[in-house]
Scaffold this motif. Sequence first.
Motif, PDB file in Angstrom:
ATOM      1  N   MET A   1       0.820  -1.207   0.000  1.00  0.00           N
ATOM      2  CA  MET A   1       0.000   0.000   0.000  1.00  0.00           C
ATOM      3  C   MET A   1       0.859   1.265   0.000  1.00  0.00           C
ATOM      4  SD  MET A   1      -2.918  -1.207   2.726  1.00  0.00           S
ATOM      5  CE  MET A   1      -3.836   0.317   2.650  1.00  0.00           C
ATOM      6  N   VAL A   2       1.968   1.246   0.726  1.00  0.00           N
ATOM      7  CA  VAL A   2       2.846   2.409   0.762  1.00  0.00           C
ATOM      8  C   VAL A   2       3.387   2.745  -0.618  1.00  0.00           C
ATOM      9  CG1 VAL A   2       5.101   3.223   1.567  1.00  0.00           C
ATOM     10  CG2 VAL A   2       3.513   2.166   3.170  1.00  0.00           C
ATOM     11  N   SER A   3       3.766   1.743  -1.368  1.00  0.00           N
ATOM     12  CA  SER A   3       4.432   1.968  -2.649  1.00  0.00           C
ATOM     13  C   SER A   3       3.505   1.878  -3.853  1.00  0.00           C
ATOM     14  CB  SER A   3       5.576   0.958  -2.814  1.00  0.00           C
ATOM     15  OG  SER A   3       5.083  -0.369  -2.708  1.00  0.00           O
ATOM     16  N   ASP A   4       2.223   1.756  -3.642  1.00  0.00           N
ATOM     17  CA  ASP A   4       1.259   1.637  -4.743  1.00  0.00           C
ATOM     18  C   ASP A   4       1.042   3.004  -5.380  1.00  0.00           C
ATOM     19  OD1 ASP A   4      -0.990   1.365  -6.405  1.00  0.00           O
ATOM     20  OD2 ASP A   4      -1.813  -0.242  -5.143  1.00  0.00           O
ATOM     21  N   ALA A   5       1.520   3.176  -6.608  1.00  0.00           N
ATOM     22  CA  ALA A   5       1.411   4.460  -7.299  1.00  0.00           C
ATOM     23  C   ALA A   5      -0.042   4.867  -7.527  1.00  0.00           C
ATOM     24  CB  ALA A   5       2.155   4.400  -8.631  1.00  0.00           C
ATOM     25  N   LYS A   6      -0.911   3.889  -7.736  1.00  0.00           N
ATOM     26  CA  LYS A   6      -2.321   4.198  -7.974  1.00  0.00           C
ATOM     27  C   LYS A   6      -2.960   4.802  -6.718  1.00  0.00           C
ATOM     28  CE  LYS A   6      -3.139   0.758 -11.591  1.00  0.00           C
ATOM     29  NZ  LYS A   6      -3.917  -0.441 -11.987  1.00  0.00           N
ATOM     30  N   LEU A   7      -2.489   4.395  -5.565  1.00  0.00           N
ATOM     31  CA  LEU A   7      -3.013   4.958  -4.326  1.00  0.00           C
ATOM     32  C   LEU A   7      -2.414   6.340  -4.047  1.00  0.00           C
ATOM     33  CD1 LEU A   7      -2.958   1.835  -1.967  1.00  0.00           C
ATOM     34  CD2 LEU A   7      -4.943   2.851  -3.104  1.00  0.00           C
ATOM     35  N   ASN A   8      -1.112   6.456  -4.238  1.00  0.00           N
ATOM     36  CA  ASN A   8      -0.444   7.723  -3.961  1.00  0.00           C
ATOM     37  C   ASN A   8      -0.804   8.823  -4.945  1.00  0.00           C
ATOM     38  OD1 ASN A   8       1.500   7.479  -1.622  1.00  0.00           O
ATOM     39  ND2 ASN A   8       2.102   5.673  -2.788  1.00  0.00           N
ATOM     40  N   MET A   9      -1.012   8.444  -6.188  1.00  0.00           N
ATOM     41  CA  MET A   9      -1.255   9.432  -7.243  1.00  0.00           C
ATOM     42  C   MET A   9      -2.680   9.347  -7.782  1.00  0.00           C
ATOM     43  SD  MET A   9       1.801  10.730  -7.346  1.00  0.00           S
ATOM     44  CE  MET A   9       1.902  11.644  -8.879  1.00  0.00           C
ATOM     45  N   GLY A  10      -3.565   8.717  -7.038  1.00  0.00           N
ATOM     46  CA  GLY A  10      -4.920   8.486  -7.522  1.00  0.00           C
ATOM     47  C   GLY A  10      -5.827   9.686  -7.407  1.00  0.00           C
ATOM     48  N   ASP A  11      -7.099   9.447  -7.575  1.00  0.00           N
ATOM     49  CA  ASP A  11      -8.126  10.478  -7.504  1.00  0.00           C
ATOM     50  C   ASP A  11      -8.083  11.143  -6.130  1.00  0.00           C
ATOM     51  OD1 ASP A  11     -10.358  12.041  -7.488  1.00  0.00           O
ATOM     52  OD2 ASP A  11     -11.772  10.446  -8.001  1.00  0.00           O
ATOM     53  N   PRO A  12      -7.792  12.457  -6.066  1.00  0.00           N
ATOM     54  CA  PRO A  12      -7.696  13.120  -4.765  1.00  0.00           C
ATOM     55  C   PRO A  12      -9.003  13.154  -3.988  1.00  0.00           C
ATOM     56  CG  PRO A  12      -7.654  14.729  -6.534  1.00  0.00           C
ATOM     57  CD  PRO A  12      -7.528  13.375  -7.177  1.00  0.00           C
ATOM     58  N   GLU A  13     -10.124  12.915  -4.691  1.00  0.00           N
ATOM     59  CA  GLU A  13     -11.418  12.910  -4.015  1.00  0.00           C
ATOM     60  C   GLU A  13     -11.764  11.535  -3.446  1.00  0.00           C
ATOM     61  OE1 GLU A  13     -14.448  14.509  -6.469  1.00  0.00           O
ATOM     62  OE2 GLU A  13     -13.379  16.362  -6.909  1.00  0.00           O
ATOM     63  N   SER A  14     -10.927  10.560  -3.739  1.00  0.00           N
ATOM     64  CA  SER A  14     -11.178   9.208  -3.253  1.00  0.00           C
ATOM     65  C   SER A  14     -10.525   8.993  -1.894  1.00  0.00           C
ATOM     66  CB  SER A  14     -10.622   8.187  -4.253  1.00  0.00           C
ATOM     67  OG  SER A  14     -10.624   6.891  -3.701  1.00  0.00           O
ATOM     68  N   ASP A  15     -11.181   8.230  -1.048  1.00  0.00           N
ATOM     69  CA  ASP A  15     -10.589   7.881   0.250  1.00  0.00           C
ATOM     70  C   ASP A  15      -9.355   7.011   0.093  1.00  0.00           C
ATOM     71  OD1 ASP A  15     -12.516   9.299   1.605  1.00  0.00           O
ATOM     72  OD2 ASP A  15     -13.806   7.566   1.948  1.00  0.00           O
ATOM     73  N   ASP A  16      -9.175   6.406  -1.090  1.00  0.00           N
ATOM     74  CA  ASP A  16      -8.052   5.495  -1.303  1.00  0.00           C
ATOM     75  C   ASP A  16      -6.696   6.188  -1.140  1.00  0.00           C
ATOM     76  OD1 ASP A  16      -9.891   3.556  -1.783  1.00  0.00           O
ATOM     77  OD2 ASP A  16      -9.611   3.489  -3.954  1.00  0.00           O
ATOM     78  N   VAL A  17      -6.634   7.505  -1.432  1.00  0.00           N
ATOM     79  CA  VAL A  17      -5.338   8.191  -1.379  1.00  0.00           C
ATOM     80  C   VAL A  17      -4.805   8.274   0.048  1.00  0.00           C
ATOM     81  CG1 VAL A  17      -5.770   9.560  -3.442  1.00  0.00           C
ATOM     82  CG2 VAL A  17      -6.405  10.476  -1.208  1.00  0.00           C
ATOM     83  N   TRP A  18      -5.655   8.016   1.036  1.00  0.00           N
ATOM     84  CA  TRP A  18      -5.210   8.049   2.423  1.00  0.00           C
ATOM     85  C   TRP A  18      -4.628   6.705   2.878  1.00  0.00           C
ATOM     86  CZ3 TRP A  18      -5.046  12.680   4.740  1.00  0.00           C
ATOM     87  CH2 TRP A  18      -5.849  13.690   4.220  1.00  0.00           C
ATOM     88  N   ALA A  19      -4.814   5.673   2.076  1.00  0.00           N
ATOM     89  CA  ALA A  19      -4.362   4.333   2.475  1.00  0.00           C
ATOM     90  C   ALA A  19      -2.853   4.273   2.721  1.00  0.00           C
ATOM     91  CB  ALA A  19      -4.781   3.308   1.429  1.00  0.00           C
ATOM     92  N   PRO A  20      -1.999   4.856   1.847  1.00  0.00           N
ATOM     93  CA  PRO A  20      -0.558   4.782   2.121  1.00  0.00           C
ATOM     94  C   PRO A  20      -0.169   5.415   3.452  1.00  0.00           C
ATOM     95  CG  PRO A  20      -0.937   5.387  -0.166  1.00  0.00           C
ATOM     96  CD  PRO A  20      -2.273   5.459   0.518  1.00  0.00           C
TER      97      PRO A  20
END
Length: 232
Positions: A1-20
């Motif tokens: 999760m820390v190194s997942d580019a899709k999470l780090n650089m994903g949709d800023p409106e998605s809660d997923d960007v907080w996962a890392p």
Amino acid sequence: MVSDAKLNMGDPESDDVWAPLHAWRALAQMKAVEAIDPLLAQLHLIDDINDDWLNDDFPTVFGMIGVPAVEPLAGYVGSIEKPLFAKICAIECLEKIATIEPSIRNRVVEILTAHLRNHAKQNSTLNAFLIASLTGLDAVESLNEIRDAYLSDDIDLDVMGDIEDAEIALGLRPKRQDMFDELDFPYDIFDFENQNSEISDEVPFVNLNHKPGRNEPCPCGSWKKYKKCCLK
């Protein structure tokens, strides 16, 4: 999760960007030595996307992981390929570890001092942060290297001042001897989001999203990031 580019650089409106963020905090709690290299691989995001969360959290994260992270961090600071503010964060991580683990303090001072000896080949801001961390560790034994860097004019004075300021921070002099007792800068040179905001003719940005992303502007229109504004 820390190194997942899709999470780090994903949709800023998605809660997923907080996962890392939650992932690296969890790894810190577990003192996960095996996470050191993947965590270091994310430091470039400080320069690439001005990731304030990472920049502020990582000294604490590496401080909790502790001594095993010292040598990898030292190697990161010494790499000419790594970006400036990522290396500055690595310096602050080393200082944090030495503060938490006094047994490793001398080794960290040795590492920071060795890097400062290369001041002529390095960015002046990087050199200044090396000195800032050395003074933070009360590294009086590094005074010769600190003075040499200042005498060579390889230090960004906006970071922590001149040699007298460094000596005061080390407890070697009670106050300044020259007329400039205090430098009153009109603004913080590192407050990138707020620079020139007072003279801008543009309409302030207003984020209508009620849940700002990890590095999104604050909804109030201040031009600052949410973390540095209304989150507090």
